[in-house]
Design a protein around this motif. Structure first.
Motif, PDB file in Angstrom:
ATOM      1  N   ARG B 192       0.870  -1.183   0.000  1.00 56.68           N
ATOM      2  CA  ARG B 192       0.000   0.000   0.000  1.00 56.68           C
ATOM      3  C   ARG B 192       0.908   1.235   0.000  1.00 56.68           C
ATOM      4  O   ARG B 192       1.386   1.685   1.032  1.00 56.68           O
ATOM      5  CB  ARG B 192      -0.923  -0.021   1.223  1.00 56.68           C
ATOM      6  CG  ARG B 192      -1.897  -1.220   1.214  1.00 56.68           C
ATOM      7  CD  ARG B 192      -3.097  -1.013   2.107  1.00 56.68           C
ATOM      8  NE  ARG B 192      -2.739  -0.667   3.476  1.00 56.68           N
ATOM      9  CZ  ARG B 192      -2.401  -1.561   4.414  1.00 56.68           C
ATOM     10  NH1 ARG B 192      -2.389  -2.847   4.121  1.00 56.68           N
ATOM     11  NH2 ARG B 192      -2.091  -1.168   5.615  1.00 56.68           N
ATOM     12  N   GLU B 224      -5.307   1.829  -5.477  1.00 55.08           N
ATOM     13  CA  GLU B 224      -6.591   2.396  -5.058  1.00 55.08           C
ATOM     14  C   GLU B 224      -6.547   3.904  -5.201  1.00 55.08           C
ATOM     15  O   GLU B 224      -5.523   4.531  -4.937  1.00 55.08           O
ATOM     16  CB  GLU B 224      -6.875   2.010  -3.605  1.00 55.08           C
ATOM     17  CG  GLU B 224      -7.132   0.512  -3.448  1.00 55.08           C
ATOM     18  CD  GLU B 224      -7.464   0.127  -2.022  1.00 55.08           C
ATOM     19  OE1 GLU B 224      -7.870   1.028  -1.248  1.00 55.08           O
ATOM     20  OE2 GLU B 224      -7.298  -1.056  -1.690  1.00 55.08           O
ATOM     21  N   TRP B 227      -5.106   6.338  -2.701  1.00 53.92           N
ATOM     22  CA  TRP B 227      -3.657   6.408  -2.473  1.00 53.92           C
ATOM     23  C   TRP B 227      -2.969   7.524  -3.248  1.00 53.92           C
ATOM     24  O   TRP B 227      -1.784   7.749  -3.087  1.00 53.92           O
ATOM     25  CB  TRP B 227      -2.988   5.074  -2.888  1.00 53.92           C
ATOM     26  CG  TRP B 227      -3.444   3.899  -2.093  1.00 53.92           C
ATOM     27  CD1 TRP B 227      -4.205   3.903  -0.966  1.00 53.92           C
ATOM     28  CD2 TRP B 227      -3.159   2.526  -2.378  1.00 53.92           C
ATOM     29  NE1 TRP B 227      -4.427   2.628  -0.509  1.00 53.92           N
ATOM     30  CE2 TRP B 227      -3.788   1.757  -1.366  1.00 53.92           C
ATOM     31  CE3 TRP B 227      -2.451   1.859  -3.372  1.00 53.92           C
ATOM     32  CZ2 TRP B 227      -3.719   0.361  -1.333  1.00 53.92           C
ATOM     33  CZ3 TRP B 227      -2.377   0.481  -3.347  1.00 53.92           C
ATOM     34  CH2 TRP B 227      -3.017  -0.267  -2.329  1.00 53.92           C
ATOM     35  N   ASP B 250      -7.068   1.034   5.815  1.00 53.22           N
ATOM     36  CA  ASP B 250      -6.292   0.740   4.611  1.00 53.22           C
ATOM     37  C   ASP B 250      -5.190   1.759   4.374  1.00 53.22           C
ATOM     38  O   ASP B 250      -4.774   1.992   3.231  1.00 53.22           O
ATOM     39  CB  ASP B 250      -7.221   0.714   3.382  1.00 53.22           C
ATOM     40  CG  ASP B 250      -7.956  -0.623   3.321  1.00 53.22           C
ATOM     41  OD1 ASP B 250      -7.508  -1.565   4.000  1.00 53.22           O
ATOM     42  OD2 ASP B 250      -8.972  -0.707   2.613  1.00 53.22           O
TER      43      ASP B 250
END
Lengths: 348, 348
Positions: B192, B224, B227, B250
């Motif tokens: 991530r 995503e 982000w 997240d």
DNA sequence: TACGGCCTGGACAACGTTGTCAGATGCAGG
DNA sequence: CCTGCATCTGACAACGTTGTCCAGGCCGTA
């Protein structure tokens, strides 16, 4: 003849002149000049025809010729030390903004701190007939500029005063700033305070040293020679000087750094010591980016480079606008910014 | 008439001309010109007489007139974004050095990232007949420079390519650099990974975003939307963007910062988190001073601003020296410098 | 219609320098 | 003493623009 032809071809790349525009528009030369300069006395119809010719030919007025004719270049020169130095970028930018507000361009050049190069540059700018000159001195004799100044080149010195001539100078209060910075260390309880600065032949360096001495004297602390390093400021030398005054039984407990290159080098040395559990106080002259992000944040005596440039440029344009002023020394105040490194108490 | 007299008095401050020197030395105008320019065909005695007159009158050749006559200004222009930005100082300085080696002066101006101002500046420089032009684009349409280029103004774009015209451009490998930087984070185990960059209408920003996407795709990680932050880069906005992508279940475990202003802001945010015991990895595009002194040191993808300027200037002078070159895009490699912040493992 | 004044436009010189070219000077040789 | 040649020097135009000044056309008015 081939030579001549070739030359004619490359001269300004054969750009159209007002004469060409005039021919195409079927008007006189002067009428084109009037349109280009927005002078009155041209009917709307004529103006339109001229404008069309200008667009068709991509005409752009040749400012060199204009300058020659008018006697003003609408440009000023700035001789500084090194544009890559973060102190001069904002200064130059500030000067540029003032120049822009007065419709002038700025030409700047770096002297690389070499007096000959400063002179070479300043005189080259005079040969281009800049209307005014801002100089951050590298040398300490500026008599070479006297004829130029007498001949009408407005000149203002910045950051350091001119050498051996009487001229405007816009400076930071190096003496007061250094004195305040050192006094701040004294106030934290320090007595053995080191000073690392540039060669005293540089005016600002001498002034800062004077400030250091004054603060120490005010506090009644006699200075030991081993606490002072006045010389070249390449990182290696500064590092050695710092390590020296930080070792032995009489090691200093605080350091005052005379400029921001020195400060950064000292920060490196101190962060090495910090890893071994030893903390030493530090105050630096001149702020720098990210000083607040370091651990600890670096306490500095800040000068406002942009304000320095702005003030000097304003002064220059006052002269250019015809004000007749006596040479003056303008000192801008400095500001102590506490961030941690200067508030470390002495370790006995 | 008073008007005329006044004007004659202030024109260049009434400096002596070659004519004056000639009169004083009792020689012809052209002979003075010969002496001043070191041309052959003057006897030692004559030369001495002329030189004495020059010194006595403090004569300095008027380069404006010279330029008009010769058709070359021996100066080049550099339009950049903001001289106060530490990225441009070294770049400008490098250009200056190359110009100096070719006997030319550098005039630079700041566009403040406004396309109109870029155009205004570039055209003003053309009106002064600079021999060549280096442009760091602020706008994305440079067709306005086409007539100038056709008319013979050598032009090289730096840092970003020209918009809508075919021209030389000297760039850093933004795509490759960003891909390497993000891949480095992936190699540390991050999945991530956030990206904070400038508006994609800016070429470098778009390329860096593309590099981010490529690295993520290479690693098989779907990105995503939460982000990514692509937009204005004022500190407050960047701060909010960073805080947002760093919160929630997240939250990203690493951030790639698209330029050094963003990097610095992110460093501030992360140093706040670090105090609360949370460490997040960071890789920034573009090196900055003191990046190694921060805790942890900031891992960056470095580009060499000076090299960028040097390369572009060399290219410009190649053109000025008569080489006829096809427009080309030159990409300089970037370099990943690991200092700690990019080697922080993901915290789950 | 004739006259005066105003408005527009253009011819010309000037800015300070350099390139061209021809004249002046000096010297050697006939 | 004159010619020829090489060397040195200066008169002149040109670079592209702007300031000055005057000519010519137009309008309104007497």
């Amino acid at each position: 003849m081939g030579e001549t032809t070739r030359r004619a071809e490359t001269r300004y790349g054969n750009r159209p002149t007002m004469k060409d525009v005039a021919a195409r528009a079927g008007v006189g030369l002067k009428t084109v000049s009037r349109v280009v300069n927005g002078e009155p006395g041209v009917t709307a119809d004529t103006e339109r025809r001229v404008q069309e010719a200008i667009d068709a030919l991509n005409f752009r007025r040749n400012d060199s010729a204009r300058v020659l004719r008018k006697g003003r270049t609408a440009s000023i020169g700035l001789v500084l030390e090194d544009l890559a130095d973060p102190f001069y970028g904002p200064l130059s930018r500030a000067v540029e903004e003032v120049a822009r507000a007065h419709g002038a361009l700025l030409i700047n050049g770096s002297s690389a701190e070499e007096p000959e190069r400063e002179q070479e540059l300043a005189l080259a700018l005079c040969a281009r007939r800049v209307d005014g000159l801002l100089v951050i001195p590298a040398g300490d004799d500026h008599r070479y500029l006297e004829p130029e100044m007498r001949a009408g080149v407005a000149t203002v010195f910045v950051d350091r005063p001119a050498g051996r001539i009487d001229a405007d100078a816009v400076l930071s209060d190096s003496f007061g700033g250094a004195r305040d910075g050192v006094a701040h260390l004294v106030a934290q309880g320090h007595r053995r305070i080191g000073f690392i600065g540039d060669q005293p032949r540089i005016h600002t360096a001498a002034e800062r040293l004077r400030g250091y001495r004054a603060a120490m004297e005010d506090a009644g602390i006699p200075i030991e020679d081993a606490w002072m390093s006045l010389g070249l400021t390449d990182p290696e030398r500064v590092r050695r000087a710092a390590e020296e005054m930080l070792s032995g039984p009489d090691a200093v407990t605080a350091v005052f750094a005379g400029n921001n290159r020195v400060t950064v080098t000292v920060v490196r040395v101190l962060s090495g010591l910090a890893e071994r559990g030893r903390s030493v106080a530090l105050v630096g002259f001149d702020d720098f980016e990210l000083a607040d992000l370091l651990q600890p944040g670096v306490t500095v005596v800040a000068q406002d480079a942009a304000q320095l440039g702005r003030t000097a440029a304003e002064r220059l344009f006052s002269r250019l606008d015809g004000l007749s002023l006596d040479p003056e020394r303008i000192e801008l105040p400095t500001r102590l910014i506490t961030r941690g490194s200067g508030e470390i108490p002495p370790a006995f």
